[in-house]
Write an enzyme that holds these catalytic residues in place. Structure first.
Site, mmCIF file in Angstrom:
data_model
loop_
_atom_site.group_PDB
_atom_site.id
_atom_site.type_symbol
_atom_site.label_atom_id
_atom_site.label_comp_id
_atom_site.label_asym_id
_atom_site.label_seq_id
_atom_site.Cartn_x
_atom_site.Cartn_y
_atom_site.Cartn_z
ATOM 1 N N GLY A 38 32.369 44.021 44.733
ATOM 2 C CA GLY A 38 32.276 45.467 44.598
ATOM 3 C C GLY A 38 30.993 46.064 45.138
ATOM 4 N N THR B 101 39.796 44.951 46.704
ATOM 5 C CA THR B 101 39.395 43.949 45.723
ATOM 6 C C THR B 101 38.338 43.077 46.390
ATOM 7 O OG1 THR B 101 41.170 42.472 46.461
ATOM 8 C CG2 THR B 101 41.640 43.878 44.563
ATOM 9 N N GLY B 102 37.483 42.488 45.589
ATOM 10 C CA GLY B 102 36.433 41.632 46.147
ATOM 11 C C GLY B 102 35.064 42.109 45.697
ATOM 12 N N SER C 231 41.579 38.723 35.404
ATOM 13 C CA SER C 231 40.727 39.601 36.221
ATOM 14 C C SER C 231 40.858 41.070 35.854
ATOM 15 C CB SER C 231 41.068 39.419 37.702
ATOM 16 O OG SER C 231 42.314 39.979 38.011
ATOM 17 N N ARG D 256 27.003 46.480 34.021
ATOM 18 C CA ARG D 256 27.229 46.538 35.476
ATOM 19 C C ARG D 256 28.541 47.273 35.780
ATOM 20 N NH1 ARG D 256 31.595 44.438 38.983
ATOM 21 N NH2 ARG D 256 30.695 43.999 41.008
ATOM 22 N N THR E 36 40.984 41.840 40.543
ATOM 23 C CA THR E 36 41.144 43.273 40.299
ATOM 24 C C THR E 36 42.561 43.586 40.708
ATOM 25 O OG1 THR E 36 38.844 43.816 40.863
ATOM 26 C CG2 THR E 36 40.439 45.544 41.273
ATOM 27 N N GLY F 120 31.179 47.981 38.864
ATOM 28 C CA GLY F 120 31.558 47.565 40.210
ATOM 29 C C GLY F 120 32.050 48.752 41.014
ATOM 30 N N ASP F 121 32.819 48.453 42.047
ATOM 31 C CA ASP F 121 33.364 49.518 42.897
ATOM 32 C C ASP F 121 34.600 50.178 42.290
ATOM 33 O OD1 ASP F 121 34.667 47.043 43.188
ATOM 34 O OD2 ASP F 121 35.474 47.592 45.147
ATOM 35 N N THR G 250 40.142 46.841 36.685
ATOM 36 C CA THR G 250 39.520 45.507 36.746
ATOM 37 C C THR G 250 38.686 45.196 35.504
ATOM 38 O OG1 THR G 250 38.155 44.096 38.176
ATOM 39 C CG2 THR G 250 37.353 46.309 37.797
HETATM 40 N N1 ASP Z 1 35.862 44.596 42.932
HETATM 41 C C1 ASP Z 1 35.679 44.058 41.624
HETATM 42 C C2 ASP Z 1 34.287 44.350 41.159
HETATM 43 O O1 ASP Z 1 33.357 44.166 41.927
HETATM 44 C C3 ASP Z 1 35.914 42.591 41.493
HETATM 45 C C4 ASP Z 1 36.979 41.997 42.345
HETATM 46 O O2 ASP Z 1 37.809 42.681 42.886
HETATM 47 O O3 ASP Z 1 37.006 40.756 42.464
HETATM 48 O O4 ASP Z 1 34.121 44.694 40.023
#
Ligand code: ASP
Length: 355
Positions: free
Chosen positions: A257, A254-255, A92, A231, A203, A233-234, A221
């Site tokens: 984004g 995390t999660g 990840s 792309r 992440t 992410g956050d 990440t």
């Molecule tokens: N937050 C990360 C993203 O969206 C991915 C993740 O944390 O699973 O890039």
């Protein structure tokens, strides 16, 4: 920062109201007027603490030991996340991260340094295993805060970072398996095995405070697996993937984004703490806001989110917390009682997970 005019107006007002019995230094005055603290807070003694996503369980100890030994909080947490960036088995982050839909590993990272109120970030960075260090180099050596794509890589190589192939054999095989199953009518034969690909997201976010109350945060990440080329992410977005205010604390996520970007999750969590919430309460309130901001496509018929996200936070005095959308997540923490995984608080029970 106050502009000169409002500074003079506010000073005159405060003085007229009798709030300024003596001349204050610029730093004291800014603190009076904005509640913000410039740099390290003189005389502050708190409890050092490092908090991260669960995959940082080894890294929080590395960072904590460095902070206890006097290392700057940002340098310490970057050393902590470097362990995960360089681990080919964590798919990840960094080396071995799952690639985008074209099979290319594109990395995102950002960091903030509380005492100096500086920030740096990189997005869609290719072939450099430690984007967290490149984000810090953007902060240390440029007037910018975010570099992306080919420009980010050009900057990194100019700074002496080594390029390498980040796509491990395992991640390449997972990508091919995903690709071959996308469409029965394409020219790729489907694999007949049904091996589940364990990581399609992940992440590492890490936040720390020192005994002097200095705070920093970093997030790094490879982003969502199989994402579209380009792309972001956050994680490379200050105020979303992570945020630090040295007067208050730090937070990151995390999660999914996209949800965190829309909610400004890192910033919002710090603001909730500024207004008196504990780190755990602040993380939960941010998750509630995310549900409120979720588009119908991502909600089930009971209004439960069809995605997951976790928020981690540390306050200037060493209190910490973590929360996830659903029951079952954990986070890593290290303080003077050592490194451990703790359960995240949550909004929804595991049994109520949206289907
Ligand atoms: N937050 C990360 C993203 O969206 C991915 C993740 O944390 O699973 O890039």
């Amino acid at each position: 920062m106050l502009d000169r005019r409002s500074f003079l107006e506010k000073s005159a007002l405060l003085s007229a109201m009798g709030f300024m019995p003596r001349a204050l230094s610029a730093e004291e005055l800014e603190r009076e007027l904005t509640g913000a603290t410039l740099g390290t807070t003189p005389g502050f003694r708190g409890r050092p603490c490092v908090v991260s996503s669960a995959n940082g369980i080894k890294g929080v100890k590395v960072a904590y030991d460095q902070i206890a030994g006097g290392t700057d909080t940002l340098d310490a947490i970057i050393a902590g996340v470097n362990l995960v960036e360089l681990d080919p088995n964590d798919q990840s982050v960094g080396l071995g991260g799952l690639p985008n839909e074209e099979g290319v590993v594109q990395l995102d990272a950002s960091c903030m340094h509380g005492p100096t109120r500086r920030a740096g970030a990189v997005g869609c960075l290719e072939e450099i295993a430690t984007p967290s260090l490149v984000a810090k180099a953007v902060m240390d050596y440029t007037t910018h805060v975010l570099l992306v794509g080919a420009g980010a890589k050009k900057f990194a190589t100019a700074m002496g970072f080594k390029t390498q192939n980040l796509l491990t054999e395992k991640s390449r095989q997972d990508w091919l398996r995903w690709k071959s199953r996308l469409n029965r009518n394409d020219n790729w034969l489907d694999h007949d095995d049904d091996v589940k690909i364990n990581w399609t997201h992940g992440t590492i976010n890490m936040n720390a405070v020192s005994a002097a109350g200095d705070v920093s945060s970093v997030t790094t990440t490879s982003g969502l697996a199989w994402k579209l080329d380009g792309r972001l992410g956050d994680s490379p977005i200050h105020g979303a993937g992570q945020y630090t205010d040295n007067a208050v604390g730090a937070a990151g996520s995390t999660g999914l984004g996209e949800m965190n970007i829309k909610t400004c999750g890192g910033f919002l969590t710090v603001e909730f703490m500024r207004n008196g919430a504990t780190p755990e309460q602040a993380a939960l309130k941010t998750l509630e806001r995310m549900v409120h901001m979720t588009e119908p496509r991502l909600l089930d018929d009971r209004g439960r989110p069809r995605y997951d996200i976790q928020v981690y936070a540390v306050a200037k005095d060493g209190r910490y917390g973590g929360a996830g959308m659903y029951e079952g997540a954990s986070f890593a923490v290290c303080d003077d009682t050592g490194p451990r995984l703790e359960k995240c608080a949550y909004l929804f029970k595991a049994a109520d997970r949206a289907r």
